[in-house]
Scaffold this active site. Structure first.
Site, short mmCIF file in Angstrom:
data_model
loop_
_atom_site.label_atom_id
_atom_site.label_comp_id
_atom_site.label_asym_id
_atom_site.label_seq_id
_atom_site.Cartn_x
_atom_site.Cartn_y
_atom_site.Cartn_z
N HIS A 1 0.84 -1.20 0.00
CA HIS A 1 0.00 0.00 0.00
C HIS A 1 0.87 1.24 0.00
CE1 HIS A 1 0.79 1.00 4.24
NE2 HIS A 1 0.61 -0.27 4.52
N ASP B 1 -4.84 -6.31 11.82
CA ASP B 1 -4.68 -4.86 11.99
C ASP B 1 -4.43 -4.27 10.62
OD1 ASP B 1 -4.89 -4.93 14.79
OD2 ASP B 1 -2.77 -5.48 14.97
N LEU B 2 -5.43 -3.60 10.07
CA LEU B 2 -5.40 -3.15 8.68
C LEU B 2 -4.15 -2.33 8.37
CD1 LEU B 2 -6.84 -2.97 5.95
CD2 LEU B 2 -8.03 -0.93 6.80
N ASP B 3 -3.38 -2.79 7.39
CA ASP B 3 -2.19 -2.08 6.90
C ASP B 3 -1.14 -1.85 7.98
OD1 ASP B 3 -3.17 -1.93 4.29
OD2 ASP B 3 -4.21 -0.05 4.67
N GLU B 4 -1.15 -2.64 9.04
CA GLU B 4 -0.19 -2.46 10.13
C GLU B 4 0.59 -3.73 10.44
OE1 GLU B 4 -1.85 -0.64 13.60
OE2 GLU B 4 -2.84 0.96 12.47
#
Length: 279
Positions: A186, A220-223
């Site tokens: 991303h 954990d979205l995009d983490e």
């Protein structure tokens, strides 16, 4: 005839680990061709070597050694290319790049299938002779669609799932089932520029640095644990369209490196971060 293998391991940091590993390899007639290590509270090591004996001998030998050092380890024959399922939506740049790198032998993986929630990239995928699966999804059908993704993972014997700009959020259950074997890409504007058209938002704010992050997928979205990041400098003369184009380039580079390093077993998970041993 010798074959080439790679060993990665993690254990509590203490004296004697390197000596024990190198001694075991020497006993089996192996020749170390590359070795890297890093220690803090835990010790991490990657060893590449040639061996006259196979995994049927090496795996039990390391399994017998592991309890002494409380060691987690992985052994892989480098001749066995990781089998990859690519998930994609409508943005095609990362998929184009991965397919080109595989065909050009710049990326030593086998893309066994591509799946998408849209039909748009079927012609591109099939031009490479790769199976394409259209898996449309709505909030109501998401559990069934994710079950189909898992079915593809099983039927194609997939080692790694790559989200090449797949614009769907995976459920916590699917993230758990793919833990450590799914990579996402991303843009690195988060959390400043959320939602639609992040590059246009960045242009409006006059940003001077844009980038992309490749990481393991978690709930954990995009983490998830970061594998690789790439950046490019921009200035006032760049239009919003320029930023989009530059951003796509850095996304391709960061994702390709992350996939390559994972495929070469150069990435070791250490809690919420990674230890990367690039060549």
């Amino acid at each position: 005839m010798s074959a080439e293998y790679v060993l990665t391991l993690s254990c509590p940091d203490r004296p004697g680990v390197v000596a024990a590993v190198s001694g075991l390899l020497a006993e089996q007639g192996c020749n170390i061709t590359e070795s890297q290590q890093f220690g803090d509270e835990r010790f991490h090591m990657r060893v590449q070597f040639t061996s006259p004996v196979g995994l049927d001998v090496l795996s039990p030998a390391f399994a017998a050694l592991a309890p002494e050092f409380v060691m987690d380890f992985q052994l892989r024959d480098l001749a066995a290319k990781p089998r990859v399922l690519v998930l994609v939506s409508k943005f095609d740049h990362c998929l184009h790049d991965l397919l080109f790198r595989v065909r050009s032998k710049l990326l030593d993986i086998e893309i066994v299938a591509v799946a998408s929630n849209h039909p748009d990239l079927r012609p591109l995928t099939q031009s490479y002779g790769i199976d394409y699966h259209h898996l449309p999804v709505t909030p109501e059908t998401k559990p069934r669609q994710e079950a189909e993704i898992l079915s593809l993972v099983e039927s194609y014997r997939v080692d790694l799932v790559v989200l090449a700009r797949y614009m769907q959020v995976l459920s916590a259950d699917l993230c758990e089932k793919l833990s450590g074997r799914a990579i996402n890409i991303h843009h690195s504007f988060l959390p400043s520029f959320k939602g639609a058209k992040p590059y246009h938002q960045a242009h409006a704010r006059g940003v001077k640095l844009i980038g992309a992050t490749a990481h393991y997928v978690t709930s954990d979205l995009d983490e998830g644990p970061i594998i690789e990041q790439e950046v490019a400098r921009v200035n006032h003369s760049h239009s919003a369209a320029d930023l989009v184009a530059i951003g796509r380039d850095v996304e391709c580079v960061a994702l390709a490196r992350a996939v390559k390093w994972h495929a070469e077993q150069r990435v070791v998970l250490d809690g919420h971060k990674t230890i990367v041993f690039p060549r």
